[in-house]
Design a protein around this motif. Structure first.
Motif, PDB file in Angstrom:
ATOM      1  N   LEU A   1      69.119  23.395  10.078  1.00 31.57           N
ATOM      2  CA  LEU A   1      67.666  22.997  10.113  1.00 31.57           C
ATOM      3  C   LEU A   1      66.616  24.021   9.859  1.00 31.57           C
ATOM      4  O   LEU A   1      65.577  23.957   9.062  1.00 31.57           O
ATOM      5  CB  LEU A   1      67.264  22.305  11.441  1.00 31.57           C
ATOM      6  N   LYS A   2      66.946  25.402   9.942  1.00 31.33           N
ATOM      7  CA  LYS A   2      66.166  26.499   9.824  1.00 31.33           C
ATOM      8  C   LYS A   2      64.819  26.420  10.300  1.00 31.33           C
ATOM      9  O   LYS A   2      64.725  26.142  11.434  1.00 31.33           O
ATOM     10  CB  LYS A   2      66.315  26.777   8.058  1.00 31.33           C
ATOM     11  N   GLU A   3      63.927  26.314   9.366  1.00 31.40           N
ATOM     12  CA  GLU A   3      62.484  26.401   9.947  1.00 31.40           C
ATOM     13  C   GLU A   3      62.079  25.171  10.514  1.00 31.40           C
ATOM     14  O   GLU A   3      61.125  25.121  11.240  1.00 31.40           O
ATOM     15  CB  GLU A   3      61.470  26.742   8.719  1.00 31.40           C
ATOM     16  N   LEU A   4      62.899  23.970  10.502  1.00 36.20           N
ATOM     17  CA  LEU A   4      62.651  22.847  11.085  1.00 36.20           C
ATOM     18  C   LEU A   4      63.179  22.792  12.496  1.00 36.20           C
ATOM     19  O   LEU A   4      62.754  21.646  13.173  1.00 36.20           O
ATOM     20  CB  LEU A   4      63.215  21.515  10.133  1.00 36.20           C
ATOM     21  N   SER A   5      64.090  23.733  12.784  1.00 37.00           N
ATOM     22  CA  SER A   5      64.618  23.574  14.167  1.00 37.00           C
ATOM     23  C   SER A   5      63.535  23.863  15.155  1.00 37.00           C
ATOM     24  O   SER A   5      62.721  24.916  15.242  1.00 37.00           O
ATOM     25  CB  SER A   5      65.713  24.636  13.985  1.00 37.00           C
ATOM     26  N   PRO A   6      63.872  22.942  16.361  1.00 33.76           N
ATOM     27  CA  PRO A   6      63.050  23.645  17.581  1.00 33.76           C
ATOM     28  C   PRO A   6      63.519  24.998  18.034  1.00 33.76           C
ATOM     29  O   PRO A   6      64.600  25.549  17.861  1.00 33.76           O
ATOM     30  CB  PRO A   6      63.366  22.660  18.529  1.00 33.76           C
ATOM     31  N   ALA A   7      62.589  25.763  18.432  1.00 35.93           N
ATOM     32  CA  ALA A   7      62.642  27.072  19.157  1.00 35.93           C
ATOM     33  C   ALA A   7      62.913  27.042  20.479  1.00 35.93           C
ATOM     34  O   ALA A   7      61.993  26.910  21.417  1.00 35.93           O
ATOM     35  CB  ALA A   7      61.507  27.950  18.843  1.00 35.93           C
ATOM     36  N   PRO A   8      64.038  27.221  21.085  1.00 34.01           N
ATOM     37  CA  PRO A   8      64.380  27.077  22.574  1.00 34.01           C
ATOM     38  C   PRO A   8      64.424  28.068  23.404  1.00 34.01           C
ATOM     39  O   PRO A   8      64.701  28.170  24.538  1.00 34.01           O
ATOM     40  CB  PRO A   8      65.906  26.572  22.508  1.00 34.01           C
ATOM     41  N   PHE A   9      63.706  29.347  22.668  1.00 30.72           N
ATOM     42  CA  PHE A   9      64.171  30.965  23.384  1.00 30.72           C
ATOM     43  C   PHE A   9      63.392  30.722  24.764  1.00 30.72           C
ATOM     44  O   PHE A   9      63.955  31.398  25.800  1.00 30.72           O
ATOM     45  CB  PHE A   9      63.599  31.921  22.498  1.00 30.72           C
ATOM     46  N   HIS A  10      61.852  30.299  25.149  1.00 32.93           N
ATOM     47  CA  HIS A  10      61.631  30.684  26.323  1.00 32.93           C
ATOM     48  C   HIS A  10      61.346  29.259  27.106  1.00 32.93           C
ATOM     49  O   HIS A  10      60.241  29.169  27.980  1.00 32.93           O
ATOM     50  CB  HIS A  10      60.022  31.223  25.939  1.00 32.93           C
ATOM     51  N   GLY A  11      61.850  28.233  26.650  1.00 32.82           N
ATOM     52  CA  GLY A  11      61.574  26.878  27.074  1.00 32.82           C
ATOM     53  C   GLY A  11      60.522  26.220  26.761  1.00 32.82           C
ATOM     54  O   GLY A  11      59.991  26.626  25.522  1.00 32.82           O
ATOM     55  N   TYR A  12      60.331  24.831  27.165  1.00 31.67           N
ATOM     56  CA  TYR A  12      59.191  24.279  26.904  1.00 31.67           C
ATOM     57  C   TYR A  12      57.988  24.445  27.555  1.00 31.67           C
ATOM     58  O   TYR A  12      57.879  25.100  28.648  1.00 31.67           O
ATOM     59  CB  TYR A  12      59.370  22.741  26.874  1.00 31.67           C
ATOM     60  N   GLY A  13      56.689  24.159  26.881  1.00 29.36           N
ATOM     61  CA  GLY A  13      55.477  24.132  27.645  1.00 29.36           C
ATOM     62  C   GLY A  13      55.454  23.275  28.812  1.00 29.36           C
ATOM     63  O   GLY A  13      56.112  22.433  28.982  1.00 29.36           O
TER      64      GLY A  13
END
Length: 380
Positions: A199-211
């Motif tokens: 997905l590359k730039e479309l991918s969710p970023a999971p590094f620091h969790g969700y807000g």
């Protein structure tokens, strides 16, 4: 731990006693779609942010435009570009009498590949989905991206899991995977949080969790891929996560259901699993590590198709489990959480296990999908 990369943009060299203000963003180029990203400011003393559009009508906005000192997670939201050509604006930061600028370029419609309405956008190459895999639901929704991930263990290549990804909601509608002894071992979780490389730039970023207080809820559990490092690492892709309530859901009843499903798989030849989210009726959004807005599901489910050549029950069995996305006082799955595959199909509008017909015929497949798991001892 993998960290989200930030591009740092500083200003002219410092000629006074204070440090130069700095703007931090993930990327200076964004797709044609509407979206969000985080902006961070590093400055000494008071500062102001603004957006400079030139002669254009404003098409982006900031959640915060002034502050003091360092501030992270300022949200930059931008609208869809409906024109063919790209467009741009600048973020301007003023602090301690100094200015800093960063240009943002948004692609135009001409940069987007057209979607063939008669074919879902399955990714090419080694990630292509074999449409005959038993675990796969119907894949005819052209609004979703269908992606498969594979891994190699002891010289043999395995399919890991497939996803139906909603770019609009920034979450996978479902994740489908087989579960049997080949996927289970003694490996501990790798915690290798990462973007989905397809997905590359479309991918969710999971590094620091969700807000907020949401957990990063696995759809394919890490504990169901303990045969080797590469299989487990792929379960930490952002596309395999969904925002889940922590205490009372992800850490309790949902974790118990995940373990229960692994228990089923250990007693049979193969368990085909679809784990999915219900998004209908959701009015809640969370944010990933890049600031993208993610739809928070209203419910979660697991559709199960069990195959056992020498079963004392039946060679094929079907079951589904559904949980509203809320805090539960109990940790144990009860019979009222279970339903037939047919009933889950009515609830979700998704056709699960369509290839079962090819194996046992339409009449027998319909019987399996109508089975009430509350009355079948295997599931309890």
């Amino acid at each position: 731990m993998v960290l989200s990369l930030l591009f740092l943009f500083s200003c002219d060299k410092n000629t006074g006693g204070s440090a130069d203000p700095i703007i931090q963003i993930k990327s200076a180029e964004v797709s044609q779609r509407a979206g969000d990203m985080f902006v961070s400011v590093q400055a000494e003393g008071p500062w102001k942010l603004s957006l400079v559009f030139g002669d254009q009508e404003p098409w982006a906005e900031l959640s915060t435009t002034e502050g003091a000192g360092c501030k992270n997670n300022i949200i930059l939201s931008y609208k869809e570009n409906t024109a063919d050509e790209p467009r741009k604006f600048e973020i301007a930061l003023v602090a301690s009498g100094k200015q800093c600028f960063q240009q943002i370029i948004q692609a135009g419609k001409s940069a987007q590949k057209p979607i063939d309405p008669d074919r879902p956008p399955i990714n090419p190459g080694k990630y292509v989905i074999n449409a005959s895999w038993m675990e796969l639901p119907d894949m005819s929704d052209s609004n979703l991206d269908y992606v498969a991930h594979h891994f190699t263990n002891k010289g043999r290549r395995y399919r890991n899991y497939s996803i139906a990804y909603s770019e609009k909601d920034v979450v996978s509608i479902w994740v489908a995977y087989p579960l049997c002894a080949s996927y289970l071992g003694s490996l501990k979780r790798t915690n290798k949080w990462a973007y989905d490389p397809v997905l590359k730039e479309l991918s969710p970023a999971p590094f620091h969790g969700y807000g907020g207080s949401m957990d990063r809820g696995h759809l394919l559990p890490s504990g169901s891929r303990t045969c080797c490092v590469s299989a487990n690492e792929q379960t930490f892709y952002g596309s395999n996560m969904a925002p889940q309530i922590g205490k009372g859901f992800n850490q309790n009843i949902w974790a118990q259901l995940e373990g229960q499903v692994r228990g089923y798989a250990k007693r049979i030849d193969t368990l085909y699993v679809v784990t999915g989210c219900i998004l209908e009726g959701s009015r809640e959004k969370s944010r990933d590590s890049d600031g993208k807005r993610i739809t928070v599901p209203t419910g979660f489910y697991k559709a199960l198709l069990a195959y056992h050549e020498n079963s004392t029950y039946s060679k094929w069995m079907g079951a589904a489990f559904y949980l509203d996305h809320k805090r539960y006082d109990r940790e144990t799955i009860v019979k009222s959480d279970a339903m037939s595959i047919d009933d889950l199909e009515k609830k979700t509008g998704i056709d699960f296990f369509p290839h079962l017909v090819e194996k046992i015929g339409k009449e027998e497949a319909e019987k399996i999908e109508k089975q009430n798991p509350q009355k079948v001892a295997f599931w309890w």
